[in-house]
Design a protein around this motif. Structure first.
Motif, PDB file in Angstrom:
ATOM      1  N   ARG A  16      49.207   6.252 103.807  1.00 22.76           N
ATOM      2  CA  ARG A  16      48.898   5.746 102.460  1.00 22.76           C
ATOM      3  C   ARG A  16      47.830   4.655 102.529  1.00 22.76           C
ATOM      4  O   ARG A  16      46.926   4.595 101.689  1.00 22.76           O
ATOM      5  N   VAL A  17      47.935   3.773 103.521  1.00 23.39           N
ATOM      6  CA  VAL A  17      46.914   2.734 103.697  1.00 23.39           C
ATOM      7  C   VAL A  17      45.563   3.382 104.002  1.00 23.39           C
ATOM      8  O   VAL A  17      44.525   2.960 103.484  1.00 23.39           O
ATOM      9  N   ALA A  18      45.590   4.406 104.840  1.00 23.88           N
ATOM     10  CA  ALA A  18      44.344   5.100 105.177  1.00 23.88           C
ATOM     11  C   ALA A  18      43.675   5.667 103.934  1.00 23.88           C
ATOM     12  O   ALA A  18      42.441   5.601 103.792  1.00 23.88           O
ATOM     13  N   ARG A  19      44.459   6.243 103.034  1.00 23.94           N
ATOM     14  CA  ARG A  19      43.872   6.795 101.804  1.00 23.94           C
ATOM     15  C   ARG A  19      43.199   5.704 100.979  1.00 23.94           C
ATOM     16  O   ARG A  19      42.121   5.920 100.397  1.00 23.94           O
ATOM     17  N   LEU A  20      43.823   4.523 100.919  1.00 19.93           N
ATOM     18  CA  LEU A  20      43.230   3.420 100.160  1.00 19.93           C
ATOM     19  C   LEU A  20      41.919   2.966 100.810  1.00 19.93           C
ATOM     20  O   LEU A  20      40.932   2.697 100.104  1.00 19.93           O
TER      21      LEU A  20
END
Length: 302
Positions: A16-20
């Motif tokens: 999820r952090v990677a997507r942000l």
């Protein structure tokens, strides 16, 4: 120059952090130890970087140069400290250290606080093995960051919930809960919101030090189970006394019942200013229900 980051522990929250990060046009790498994980990350647009935290020699070839290193990997299941974090820090090239390390810790480092509101100035008093290892990792990272002039941000995180992270199997099994008048306070954060907090910690210029992470609306643990059951149309679990719970529940479950605290997230909201999509349990569970549908057989969540 394009900002690049490394995520260590690129599971649910790390992804999820990677997507942000990628949504902002930043380059994202993820530490991997298997070809299967490398393929999974590559499919998400994350560049795999080979390395195994349990094999320090495998980390010798790290290139470095990341603006932020997000560390979301758990410590080992035993021991007094976290050799995995130590191995990674030792493996980072001295001339290409990250500008910042964001470490996801646990609110369990505070131990039992008798239901008090707890701020970051509360002295840690971990009472379980896993919390002691997290606290040891916090201290090791803080000392390392001071030696090397790297900013360290420590996020003390409580229970994480979201799609795939709800106690539906436990509710279906009818595992009892403690009577509400004896139930400890617990805190939580939706998975989406935790990713937002991590991301904010990774790039807010003033972010540094320790932050409590939560939605700011603690409830008793029993209230949490009741509300999940009600939202998904499951029977509420039977309630027993704390004394009886100590006889029939597993040591892992009991460890959560022996600690009660209410996290003050004021510093997080003031300094990190994350975008919280689910600021309370009601909105967060509604989003989980819409994502998962009714609690039909076969939907597994923990």
């Amino acid at each position: 120059m394009t900002r690049t980051v490394l995520i260590v522990g690129c599971g649910d929250i790390g992804s999820r952090v990677a997507r942000l990060e990628r949504a902002e046009g930043h380059g994202v790498s993820g530490l991997v130890r298997s070809a299967q994980t490398a393929a999974r990350l590559a499919a998400q647009g994350i560049r795999p970087v080979a390395g195994d935290l349990d094999k320090p020699d495998s980390l010798a070839g790290l290139k470095g140069g990341w603006a932020t290193l997000y560390y979301l990997a758990p410590p080992p299941a035993s021991g007094a400290d976290d050799p995995r974090l130590a191995a990674l820090l030792d493996g980072l090239p001295a001339r290409q250290l990250p500008d910042r390390v964001v470490y996801v810790s646990t609110s369990g480092v505070y131990g039992d606080c008798g239901g008090d509101w707890v701020g970051e100035d509360r002295p840690p008093h971990p009472q379980t093995g896993r919390s002691r290892r997290r606290r040891a990792a916090e201290e090791a990272l803080t000392a390392w960051s001071r030696r090397h002039g790297v900013t360290a941000v420590i996020l003390r995180v409580p229970g994480i919930y979201g799609p795939g992270r709800l106690p539906l199997d436990r509710l279906r099994a009818g595992v009892p809960v403690v009577r509400e008048d004896e139930s400890p306070y617990s805190n939580r954060i939706h998975a989406d919101d935790l990713a937002e907090v991590c991301f904010a910690a990774g790039w807010r210029p003033a972010a540094e030090g320790v932050y409590n992470v939560s939605d700011g609306h603690p409830t008793t643990m029993t209230d949490y189970f009741y509300r999940v059951a009600d939202r998904f149309g499951l029977p509420r679990p039977p309630a027993i006394s704390l004394e009886e719970a100590r006889r029939v529940l597993s040591p892992a479950m009991l460890s959560f019942l022996e600690e009660s605290k209410r996290l003050d997230n004021g510093r997080m909201t003031r300094e990190l200013r994350p975008k919280l999509f689910h600021p309370d349990l009601e909105s967060g569970l509604a989003a989980c229900f819409n994502a998962s549908g009714p609690a039909l057989p076969g939907i597994s969540a923990r």
